[in-house]
Design a protein around this motif. Structure first.
Motif, PDB file in Angstrom:
ATOM      1  N   GLY A   1       3.412  13.023   5.412  1.00  0.00           N
ATOM      2  CA  GLY A   1       2.174  12.245   5.366  1.00  0.00           C
ATOM      3  C   GLY A   1       2.184  11.111   4.351  1.00  0.00           C
ATOM      4  N   ALA A   2       3.134  11.122   3.422  1.00  0.00           N
ATOM      5  CA  ALA A   2       3.202  10.050   2.428  1.00  0.00           C
ATOM      6  C   ALA A   2       3.826   8.821   3.072  1.00  0.00           C
ATOM      7  CB  ALA A   2       4.041  10.496   1.227  1.00  0.00           C
ATOM      8  N   ARG A   3       3.200   7.650   2.890  1.00  0.00           N
ATOM      9  CA  ARG A   3       3.755   6.477   3.572  1.00  0.00           C
ATOM     10  C   ARG A   3       3.470   5.168   2.839  1.00  0.00           C
ATOM     11  NH1 ARG A   3      -0.309   7.474   8.408  1.00  0.00           N
ATOM     12  NH2 ARG A   3      -2.208   6.752   7.400  1.00  0.00           N
ATOM     13  N   ILE A   4       4.194   4.149   3.275  1.00  0.00           N
ATOM     14  CA  ILE A   4       4.091   2.813   2.682  1.00  0.00           C
ATOM     15  C   ILE A   4       3.818   1.805   3.795  1.00  0.00           C
ATOM     16  CG2 ILE A   4       5.436   0.964   1.589  1.00  0.00           C
ATOM     17  CD1 ILE A   4       6.863   3.180  -0.033  1.00  0.00           C
ATOM     18  N   THR A   5       2.862   0.913   3.535  1.00  0.00           N
ATOM     19  CA  THR A   5       2.517  -0.128   4.503  1.00  0.00           C
ATOM     20  C   THR A   5       2.476  -1.475   3.781  1.00  0.00           C
ATOM     21  OG1 THR A   5       1.087   1.487   5.591  1.00  0.00           O
ATOM     22  CG2 THR A   5       0.812  -0.813   6.240  1.00  0.00           C
ATOM     23  N   PHE A   6       2.985  -2.516   4.418  1.00  0.00           N
ATOM     24  CA  PHE A   6       2.913  -3.855   3.820  1.00  0.00           C
ATOM     25  C   PHE A   6       1.950  -4.734   4.609  1.00  0.00           C
ATOM     26  CE2 PHE A   6       7.201  -2.288   2.631  1.00  0.00           C
ATOM     27  CZ  PHE A   6       7.058  -2.326   1.255  1.00  0.00           C
ATOM     28  N   PHE A   7       1.363  -5.699   3.886  1.00  0.00           N
ATOM     29  CA  PHE A   7       0.388  -6.616   4.483  1.00  0.00           C
ATOM     30  C   PHE A   7       0.804  -8.046   4.196  1.00  0.00           C
ATOM     31  CE2 PHE A   7      -3.122  -3.608   5.369  1.00  0.00           C
ATOM     32  CZ  PHE A   7      -2.633  -2.484   4.715  1.00  0.00           C
ATOM     33  N   LYS A   8       0.662  -8.906   5.199  1.00  0.00           N
ATOM     34  CA  LYS A   8       0.951 -10.321   4.996  1.00  0.00           C
ATOM     35  C   LYS A   8      -0.347 -11.098   5.150  1.00  0.00           C
ATOM     36  CE  LYS A   8       4.038 -13.854   6.774  1.00  0.00           C
ATOM     37  NZ  LYS A   8       5.101 -14.094   7.740  1.00  0.00           N
ATOM     38  N   ASN A   9      -0.753 -11.729   4.086  1.00  0.00           N
ATOM     39  CA  ASN A   9      -2.006 -12.493   4.072  1.00  0.00           C
ATOM     40  C   ASN A   9      -3.168 -11.689   4.662  1.00  0.00           C
ATOM     41  OD1 ASN A   9      -0.651 -14.710   2.910  1.00  0.00           O
ATOM     42  ND2 ASN A   9       0.100 -15.288   4.944  1.00  0.00           N
ATOM     43  N   GLY A  10      -3.256 -10.444   4.239  1.00  0.00           N
ATOM     44  CA  GLY A  10      -4.380  -9.604   4.633  1.00  0.00           C
ATOM     45  C   GLY A  10      -4.188  -8.841   5.939  1.00  0.00           C
ATOM     46  N   VAL A  11      -3.103  -9.145   6.647  1.00  0.00           N
ATOM     47  CA  VAL A  11      -2.894  -8.476   7.938  1.00  0.00           C
ATOM     48  C   VAL A  11      -1.799  -7.413   7.813  1.00  0.00           C
ATOM     49  CG1 VAL A  11      -2.260  -8.827  10.367  1.00  0.00           C
ATOM     50  CG2 VAL A  11      -3.527 -10.598   9.112  1.00  0.00           C
TER      51      VAL A  11
ATOM     52  N   LEU B   1       0.849  -1.195   0.000  1.00  0.00           N
ATOM     53  CA  LEU B   1       0.000   0.000   0.000  1.00  0.00           C
ATOM     54  C   LEU B   1       0.881   1.241   0.000  1.00  0.00           C
ATOM     55  CD1 LEU B   1      -2.862   1.370   0.505  1.00  0.00           C
ATOM     56  CD2 LEU B   1      -2.262   1.274   2.947  1.00  0.00           C
ATOM     57  N   ILE B   2       0.539   2.180  -0.868  1.00  0.00           N
ATOM     58  CA  ILE B   2       1.241   3.470  -0.844  1.00  0.00           C
ATOM     59  C   ILE B   2       0.201   4.561  -0.695  1.00  0.00           C
ATOM     60  CG2 ILE B   2       1.285   3.879  -3.353  1.00  0.00           C
ATOM     61  CD1 ILE B   2       4.204   4.910  -2.953  1.00  0.00           C
ATOM     62  N   GLU B   3       0.499   5.515   0.146  1.00  0.00           N
ATOM     63  CA  GLU B   3      -0.419   6.640   0.356  1.00  0.00           C
ATOM     64  C   GLU B   3       0.321   7.931   0.091  1.00  0.00           C
ATOM     65  OE1 GLU B   3      -3.126   5.908   4.007  1.00  0.00           O
ATOM     66  OE2 GLU B   3      -1.434   4.547   4.264  1.00  0.00           O
ATOM     67  N   LEU B   4      -0.043   8.577  -1.017  1.00  0.00           N
ATOM     68  CA  LEU B   4       0.525   9.889  -1.345  1.00  0.00           C
ATOM     69  C   LEU B   4      -0.588  10.921  -1.156  1.00  0.00           C
ATOM     70  CD1 LEU B   4       2.436   9.043  -4.678  1.00  0.00           C
ATOM     71  CD2 LEU B   4       3.318   9.010  -2.339  1.00  0.00           C
ATOM     72  N   PRO B   5      -0.250  12.197  -1.035  1.00  0.00           N
ATOM     73  CA  PRO B   5      -1.313  13.207  -0.953  1.00  0.00           C
ATOM     74  C   PRO B   5      -2.220  13.116  -2.176  1.00  0.00           C
ATOM     75  CG  PRO B   5       0.832  14.169  -0.475  1.00  0.00           C
ATOM     76  CD  PRO B   5       1.083  12.770  -0.953  1.00  0.00           C
ATOM     77  N   GLU B   6      -3.499  13.433  -1.995  1.00  0.00           N
ATOM     78  CA  GLU B   6      -4.436  13.402  -3.118  1.00  0.00           C
ATOM     79  C   GLU B   6      -4.102  14.517  -4.115  1.00  0.00           C
ATOM     80  OE1 GLU B   6      -6.637  11.202  -3.985  1.00  0.00           O
ATOM     81  OE2 GLU B   6      -6.273   9.971  -2.210  1.00  0.00           O
TER      82      GLU B   6
END
Ligand SMILES: [Zn+2]
Ligand SMILES: [Zn+2]
Length: 602
Positions: A506-516, A453-458
């Motif tokens: 505010g821009a950030r990156i999140t990783f998920f493992k098997n939905g978590v 997941l990456i979240e940049l400003p809109e």
């Protein structure tokens, strides 16, 4: 066989009449340096020492290159040296190989290097085809051509045929028909403007860009007389029957069984020839867009290529149809537009060349050291998501997944410099700018489905900021290149050192493992455009899922990256239209100037 070797008179005859033979050599006003790598400028026709080059400081290769276009600083429109490879065939490779072999042979036996010229002028130095020339090819393949190494040994036969057939370039030893030498006795003459070498290129002339080439399968394209094009065989026949040669061709004996038994030694390639660092030039053949099989040039250090199509919105788009493909850079680039693939997949040419990519361009397998594959589309704003499934990770192999910018190194791991962010399979470590930090604390393995997941400003956040218009850049202001009969935009990459990255609050990156969720991996990441990317160490295999159907639900508000394809196409069209409108007068003038120039040169 007794050819004169005092180049001067012959050289005058060789050069086209409008370009006088220069008396100066190189910027250093020095002398020719036989046996060193020298480049012949296509403009002023002066020779330049590789060691004296000012812009192409990373240039390397074997001496006696014959198949390129080099322009010195004085002759280049932007006053920067340029070099591009032309398509090589076996004849080019043979000339280059024999020139090097001849030079090396004499260099070993003469006392004084200066004597090489006079000794080699006495007569051709012959080399045994199977015992000497084939091994030289095998050892130096990557320095002779950018075409991929032939897997099958049938190229030995092609090599023999080439040597027997090109009687103006090669002489067969009258006393031993298994031996061949270079007909040109003055080694200083070996270069792209040698009369007989130039002829090879004329034979290899390609049709204009608007005539699609037949499928070019690089492994069957063993042509010894230039690329396969419509009418090429016919032209070759006509050409060879009209050619007159003072030399009587001796028939070269058919290759003996021993020749085809020769096994290609395993050679570690440190650098392919030329300027290429990110990969070799030929990205193979793939289908992209609606117009059949297209061969892509790989993006390389400092240079990127974008597949182009004619822009139906430009009225003058057909006026340059008859321009020689070699002169594609003379065509106003704005009559073309960048043809972005219509779905998000792994990029054909914007990735490390050694990676193996599946036909659907979603699965990628690594080879040797860490190397990066990234997607065709990038994002500039908003919240986006994609999944990666680890299909295979043999003992000793690793995977890093995440996001990268255009300037990320492709022959490296993801997270190698400030342009990429990654999450590693081993211990779940996260990486940025070559620094690893504890993150999810456990390995991810085959069968795990990983979310990125990456979240940049809109987009609204960037309003009013001209630099942050959040539109993909038009390529219409770049230069055109004809590569194997197709038109590409050629764009110089910004220099990494000159790009200043700033953290984007505010821009950030999140990783998920098997939905978590494993928690935020990176915060306030650098501003810029981001591509989904993986890097693989050894033979790990990963499969991208760009959506819309994910194995685990995407985080709330995140869009599947597949939606970027249509959105980016619209944005690019807008970007192109803005460019055409803003520059209308300038572009119109450019068309007229270019048409006039081309009319006078024809
Ligand atoms: Zn020099
Ligand atoms: Zn020049």
């Amino acid at each position: 066989m007794s050819r004169r070797s005092d180049g001067s008179e012959r050289r005058r005859r060789r050069e086209s009449p409008d370009i006088p033979t220069p008396t100066e050599v190189c910027y250093c006003l020095g002398e020719r340096d036989l046996g060193a790598l020298e480049l012949h400028c296509a403009g002023c026709r002066k020779w330049f020492h590789q060691r004296c080059l000012r812009d192409l400081t990373e240039f390397y290769g074997l001496p006696f290159m014959v198949c390129y276009i080099f322009k010195c600083q004085d002759c280049s429109p932007d006053k920067k040296e340029s070099w591009s490879m032309k398509q090589t065939n076996f004849s080019h490779m043979c000339v280059m190989a024999l020139a090097n072999m001849t030079y090396n042979h004499y260099n070993e036996i003469v006392q004084n290097k200066k004597d090489i010229l006079s000794v080699s002028a006495q007569g051709p130095k012959y080399f045994h085809v199977e015992k000497e020339i084939v091994p030289f090819f095998a050892e130096n393949w990557e320095n002779l051509t950018n075409n991929p190494r032939r897997v099958k040994n049938s190229w030995h036969v092609t090599l023999s045929k080439t040597l027997a057939k090109e009687t103006e370039l090669f002489s067969v030893n009258p006393e031993n028909e298994s031996e061949v030498g270079l007909s040109e006795l003055n080694l200083l003459e070996i270069g792209p403007f040698h009369e007989n070498i130039k002829k090879l290129l004329q034979l290899g002339r390609r049709p204009p860009a608007n005539q699609p080439l037949p499928t070019a399968d690089s492994d069957t394209n063993d042509s010894d007389s230039g690329p396969k094009t419509r009418g090429a065989a016919k032209r070759r026949r006509e050409e060879s029957s009209s050619r007159t040669s003072s030399m009587t061709p001796t028939k070269l004996s058919a290759p003996s069984p021993a020749l085809s038994d020769f096994k290609m030694p395993v050679v570690t390639i440190e650098k392919p020839m030329g300027l290429l660092k990110k990969g070799t030039l030929d990205a193979g053949t793939v289908v992209e867009g609606m117009d059949g099989t297209v061969a892509f040039p790989y993006n390389r250090e400092g240079m990127q290529y974008f597949y182009a199509e004619k822009d139906v919105h430009v009225p003058e788009r057909d006026k340059f149809d008859n321009v020689d493909p070699e002169l594609a850079n003379q065509i106003p680039a704005h009559i073309y537009r960048w043809q972005v693939p219509n779905q998000v997949v792994i990029s054909t040419n914007d990735r490390a060349h050694q990676l193996e990519v599946s036909d659907d361009r979603l699965t990628v397998t690594g080879k040797d050291g860490y190397a990066v594959a990234r997607a065709t589309h990038f994002i500039l704003y908003g919240k986006w998501y994609y999944e990666v499934e680890l299909l295979d990770q043999p003992e000793g192999s690793h995977t890093r997944i995440g996001w990268c910018q255009q300037l990320a190194s492709l022959q490296a791991c993801l997270g190698y410099n400030q342009f990429s962010y990654s999450w590693r399979s081993k211990k779940g470590t996260r990486f940025h700018n070559a620094i690893g930090r504890t993150y999810s604390k456990e390995d991810y393995r085959v069968g795990d489905v990983l979310g990125c997941l990456i979240e940049l400003p809109e987009r609204d956040h960037f309003k009013g900021n001209v630099k942050g218009s959040r539109l993909p850049p038009t390529r219409k202001d770049k230069t055109l290149l004809n590569y194997k009969g197709r038109i590409f935009f050629e764009e110089k990459e910004e220099r990494k050192e000159e790009v200043r990255v700033v953290p984007q609050p505010g821009a950030r990156i999140t990783f998920f493992k098997n939905g978590v969720s494993c928690g935020t991996a990176f915060e306030d990441i650098n501003s810029g455009a981001y591509y989904p990317a993986v890097s693989l160490f050894h033979s790990a295999t990963a499969k991208f899922n760009f959506g819309p159907d994910f194995k685990y639900p995407a985080p709330p508000g995140a869009r599947p990256i597949c939606e970027r394809a249509e959105e980016m196409a619209i944005e690019l069209a807008l970007s192109d239209m803005l460019f055409l409108t803003e520059k209308a007068d300038e572009l119109q003038q450019n068309v007229e100037t270019k048409l006039r120039t081309l009319a006078t040169t024809n």
